[in-house]
Every structure is written in C-alpha cells, then in structure tokens.
Write an enzyme that holds these catalytic residues in place. Structure first.
Site, PDB file in Angstrom:
ATOM      1  N   THR A 175      12.961   1.380  18.781  1.00  0.00           N
ATOM      2  CA  THR A 175      12.181   0.147  18.943  1.00  0.00           C
ATOM      3  C   THR A 175      10.912   0.152  18.100  1.00  0.00           C
ATOM      4  O   THR A 175      10.446  -0.897  17.668  1.00  0.00           O
ATOM      5  CB  THR A 175      11.827  -0.030  20.439  1.00  0.00           C
ATOM      6  OG1 THR A 175      13.037  -0.241  21.143  1.00  0.00           O
ATOM      7  CG2 THR A 175      10.905  -1.196  20.681  1.00  0.00           C
TER       8      THR A 175
ATOM      9  N   TYR B 178      15.729  -7.511  21.484  1.00  0.00           N
ATOM     10  CA  TYR B 178      15.430  -7.430  20.042  1.00  0.00           C
ATOM     11  C   TYR B 178      16.415  -6.459  19.389  1.00  0.00           C
ATOM     12  O   TYR B 178      17.256  -5.842  20.053  1.00  0.00           O
ATOM     13  CB  TYR B 178      13.988  -6.940  19.860  1.00  0.00           C
ATOM     14  CG  TYR B 178      13.727  -5.661  20.630  1.00  0.00           C
ATOM     15  CD1 TYR B 178      14.048  -4.423  20.086  1.00  0.00           C
ATOM     16  CD2 TYR B 178      13.227  -5.695  21.936  1.00  0.00           C
ATOM     17  CE1 TYR B 178      13.868  -3.256  20.809  1.00  0.00           C
ATOM     18  CE2 TYR B 178      13.042  -4.534  22.666  1.00  0.00           C
ATOM     19  CZ  TYR B 178      13.357  -3.327  22.097  1.00  0.00           C
ATOM     20  OH  TYR B 178      13.197  -2.184  22.809  1.00  0.00           O
TER      21      TYR B 178
ATOM     22  N   SER C 239      18.445   4.901  19.666  1.00  0.00           N
ATOM     23  CA  SER C 239      18.560   6.304  20.086  1.00  0.00           C
ATOM     24  C   SER C 239      19.676   6.573  21.086  1.00  0.00           C
ATOM     25  O   SER C 239      19.993   7.728  21.350  1.00  0.00           O
ATOM     26  CB  SER C 239      17.217   6.837  20.581  1.00  0.00           C
ATOM     27  OG  SER C 239      16.949   6.404  21.891  1.00  0.00           O
TER      28      SER C 239
ATOM     29  N   THR D  97      13.088   5.230  22.316  1.00  0.00           N
ATOM     30  CA  THR D  97      12.573   5.854  23.536  1.00  0.00           C
ATOM     31  C   THR D  97      13.681   6.283  24.505  1.00  0.00           C
ATOM     32  O   THR D  97      13.442   7.098  25.391  1.00  0.00           O
ATOM     33  CB  THR D  97      11.616   4.900  24.282  1.00  0.00           C
ATOM     34  OG1 THR D  97      12.331   3.722  24.647  1.00  0.00           O
ATOM     35  CG2 THR D  97      10.417   4.554  23.436  1.00  0.00           C
ATOM     36  N   ASP D  98      14.887   5.734  24.334  1.00  0.00           N
ATOM     37  CA  ASP D  98      15.931   5.988  25.342  1.00  0.00           C
ATOM     38  C   ASP D  98      16.329   7.459  25.429  1.00  0.00           C
ATOM     39  O   ASP D  98      16.604   7.956  26.529  1.00  0.00           O
ATOM     40  CB  ASP D  98      17.160   5.120  25.064  1.00  0.00           C
ATOM     41  CG  ASP D  98      16.883   3.646  25.351  1.00  0.00           C
ATOM     42  OD1 ASP D  98      15.853   3.349  25.990  1.00  0.00           O
ATOM     43  OD2 ASP D  98      17.691   2.795  24.939  1.00  0.00           O
TER      44      ASP D  98
ATOM     45  N   LYS E  84      11.497   9.392  30.577  1.00  0.00           N
ATOM     46  CA  LYS E  84      11.289   7.941  30.579  1.00  0.00           C
ATOM     47  C   LYS E  84      11.529   7.432  31.995  1.00  0.00           C
ATOM     48  O   LYS E  84      12.593   7.678  32.567  1.00  0.00           O
ATOM     49  CB  LYS E  84      12.252   7.275  29.588  1.00  0.00           C
ATOM     50  CG  LYS E  84      12.015   5.793  29.424  1.00  0.00           C
ATOM     51  CD  LYS E  84      12.889   5.183  28.325  1.00  0.00           C
ATOM     52  CE  LYS E  84      12.590   3.697  28.178  1.00  0.00           C
ATOM     53  NZ  LYS E  84      13.400   3.059  27.130  1.00  0.00           N
TER      54      LYS E  84
ATOM     55  N   GLU F  41      21.481  24.440  48.480  1.00  0.00           N
ATOM     56  CA  GLU F  41      22.559  23.565  48.973  1.00  0.00           C
ATOM     57  C   GLU F  41      23.947  24.110  48.642  1.00  0.00           C
ATOM     58  O   GLU F  41      24.959  23.530  49.051  1.00  0.00           O
ATOM     59  CB  GLU F  41      22.395  22.153  48.400  1.00  0.00           C
ATOM     60  CG  GLU F  41      21.245  21.372  49.013  1.00  0.00           C
ATOM     61  CD  GLU F  41      21.452  21.094  50.500  1.00  0.00           C
ATOM     62  OE1 GLU F  41      22.605  20.913  50.930  1.00  0.00           O
ATOM     63  OE2 GLU F  41      20.450  21.085  51.233  1.00  0.00           O
TER      64      GLU F  41
HETATM   65  C1  SIN Z   1      13.524   1.994  22.489  1.00  0.00           C
HETATM   66  O1  SIN Z   1      13.284   2.568  21.444  1.00  0.00           O
HETATM   67  O2  SIN Z   1      12.589   1.702  23.279  1.00  0.00           O
HETATM   68  C2  SIN Z   1      14.888   1.572  22.926  1.00  0.00           C
HETATM   69  C3  SIN Z   1      15.930   1.685  21.884  1.00  0.00           C
HETATM   70  C4  SIN Z   1      16.164   3.086  21.425  1.00  0.00           C
HETATM   71  O3  SIN Z   1      16.038   4.028  22.212  1.00  0.00           O
HETATM   72  O4  SIN Z   1      16.506   3.247  20.252  1.00  0.00           O
END
Ligand code: SIN
Length: 359
Positions: free
Chosen positions: A42, A56, A89, A122-123, A195, A316
C-alpha cells in the site's frame, strides 16, 4: 583543569580557528548511506481519489517515485533505491524471502552501505521482518516500513513512515537491535510486532511486550530491547538455499476435524503449526491426525490463535509424550517461519524446541 574554564578555552580556540587568518573550512561528515529496497504494498499503492482509503490498488508506484515524494530524505541520508519486487504482500512467498534476504546480506556486507529500508505491504510485513531477523548476517540496521493508506490518500502515512524508517536505518542507535519496523512514529521489533487492525493507522502493535521506542523530532528514542537472539547471533544460513521446507498452518475452531492436517501431510508437509484455541488446545478429532503426522516424521508445533501469552509446554497437551514442540510466544505465522528455518538445520524435535526458546 576546572571544567567551565576548560570549556571556555575550547570555545575560544574554536572561534580562533573559525575567524582567524588561518581559518580552515571543516567539511561536514558525509551522511550515512541507506538503500531502500522496494517490494510493493500500500505504501506504493494508488486509489481512484484522495478519499479512497480502501479498495485501492497496491504496488503501482516505483521506488524512485517514492523517494522523490519525500525530498526530506536527503537531509538524513544518502539514499538510493532498488525495486526488488512490485507485489501486494499477500503474494509474498518463501522464494521472495530468500531473494530479498540474500540481497540484504550482499548490500550490508559492503563498507559503503550503512543501513537498509524495505518498503513492504502491511499484510505480511511482520512475517518478512521476522524471517530477515533470523537470517540477516549483519548488525547494521534493517528497517521495514509500510503504510495503511495508499500514496494518493488524504493524510497518507507512507511519506512520514518512509522518512522515519530512513532516519532510523541511518542512526547509530539502531545498530545491533535486530530487524526493526518503523510505522506510526513507533519503533517495534520484528519478532514481536503484529498487525492488529485491518485499516487504522495504528494497526501495528507489540501486544503486552511493548514497542521498543518512538521516533520524534527526527530522532529515534529507544526504551527497551528484545532479549531473543537475532541476525548475527542465529544459527541459520540461507546463503546456499533455494527453497525452504514445506510447513503449513492448521487453524483451531469449534467443530474442527482432521481434514486439513491429513491433506497437508499427504501433500508433503515437513511441519505443521497448529494454531489452537486458548493455550493451544487440541480437539479430540484433530489429535489422532497430528499424532499420525508426527509418526510420519512431520514436526508438530502447538501455537495459539489467541495472539498473546506463552504457549505452555506440557500444558494443554503432553508435548513430551507426543513429541510436539511449543511455540512459546510466537504467533502461528511466525512459528511457521522459525520451523522452516529450524528444519534446514535439524529434524530433532528437542533441538527445535530449544530454538523456539532462543529466537
Ligand atoms: C497494505 O500494504 O496495507 C495491504 C496490501 C499489502 O499488504 O500489500
């Protein structure tokens, strides 16, 4: 000599050098050299309008445009960029990780490179960060950065995050701290960050254990450090590797059955991460499949889907008897990474358990 007197004399000498007939111009020290490796996400995404913050397209803007968009970078480092991949990602793979890590190791071995910034979606950012934390062979800073809003959005977070990450990668304070993540003015450790929100700017957190510090006023402030071994202190070496052993994750939930475990083992999995409910509890219908997987040679790691806390060995489930491994505080996706790397060294479950308490 009395301290104030000494300071005064030094100041006088300095002013004589600066104003006297023999004044010499002292060249400022060159700025640290930071290389930005761009992988997409992103932070390099574009939307249909300035108010498009979801829906997007990720990974459309190239690294040179990212750098050009933040002229302030030139004040903190000599920056250059390389486009390593251009992907969202969720498509990050083991092969991408090996390529990226090898490039990082080559660049950091150069005397003229002081630090690396990796722009990333971010993923799966937390996974790439932890993989690098285990396989980078340098104490120089490596900082991962992403953005929750695309580059075209109102108040996009990419530019300030990129500035902070370059600043951090150029800073002596970041040396030897392992792979870091710089998002939302915070510094976090690769092993523990995750995340936690689908869309808000403060999505990246280190639950309970806490972030390492802040970036404020163009300065990093560190307050804590992970005690787990990383980078130059790990036993992992990816130099000669072109693939990683197959390790898959099986999720725990009410009414779960053995199908996923059996399918992964039949497909050749060398390891299974069981993301169990609670403290990694094993449902009665899944336990026989996991036992069979272990008997066929696959390593079984008990992790938890809860997201916080220590997975208690022999809690467990009787891990000693089952010959299973406990994931400690690693979330399932990070346990997968450590198990893949562990399997490049050994298939001994006790040795692998040691690694889970070391890294
Ligand atoms: C992001 O970057 O926030 C989402 C898409 C990705 O992980 O490439």
């Amino acid at each position: 000599m009395h301290q104030p007197t000494r300071r005064l004399m030094l100041a006088l000498c300095a002013s004589m050098v600066l104003t006297g007939a023999h004044a010499q111009s002292v060249a400022p020290a060159p700025l640290p050299r930071v290389i930005i490796l761009a992988t997409g996400g992103t932070i390099a995404g574009t939307g249909a309008s300035s108010t498009t913050t979801v829906g997007y397209t990720a990974a459309t803007v190239g690294v040179q445009s990212l750098i050009k968009a933040v002229p302030e970078l030139a004040k903190v480092a000599q920056v250059s960029g390389e486009q390593v991949f251009q992907i969202a990602s969720e498509n990050m793979s083991n092969e991408h990780w090996l390529t990226l890590a090898k490039r990082v190791n080559v660049l950091l071995a150069r005397a003229d490179v002081d630090g690396i910034v990796i722009t990333h979606g971010t993923d799966t950012l937390e996974e790439t960060a932890y993989f690098l934390d285990l396989v980078v062979k340098s104490r120089k800073p490596v900082v991962l950065v992403g953005a929750m809003r695309p580059s075209t959005a109102l108040s996009a977070d990419g530019p300030i995050n990129l500035y902070n990450s370059v600043l951090l990668a150029a800073s002596p304070e970041a040396v030897g701290k392992g792979v870091l993540v710089a998002m939302n003015d915070q510094i976090q450790a690769a092993r523990d960050i995750t995340k936690t929100n689908t869309s808000t700017l403060d999505a990246f957190r280190t639950p309970e254990l806490g972030m390492l510090g802040y970036i404020q006023g163009s300065k990093p402030f560190f307050y804590r450090q992970s005690t787990r071994k990383h980078t130059v202190d790990t036993e992992f070496d990816i130099a000669g590797l072109n693939a990683l052993p197959m390790v898959e994750i099986v999720y725990g939930y009410a009414n779960v059955g053995p199908v996923a475990v059996d399918a992964f083992v039949a497909a050749g999995a060398k390891g299974i991460i069981h993301a169990g409910v609670g403290d990694g509890s094993l449902a009665a219908k899944v336990l026989p499949a996991l036992k069979a997987a272990r008997q066929k040679g696959a390593i079984v790691v008990r992790a938890s889907r809860v997201g916080q806390g220590i997975l208690a060995r022999n809690g467990e489930a009787n891990d000693d008897e089952l010959d299973f491994v406990a994931a400690d505080t690693l979330n399932p996706q990070k346990a997968r990474i450590l198990l893949m790397l562990a399997l490049t060294r050994t298939s001994n479950s006790k040795d692998i358990q040691r690694m889970f308490y070391t890294y």
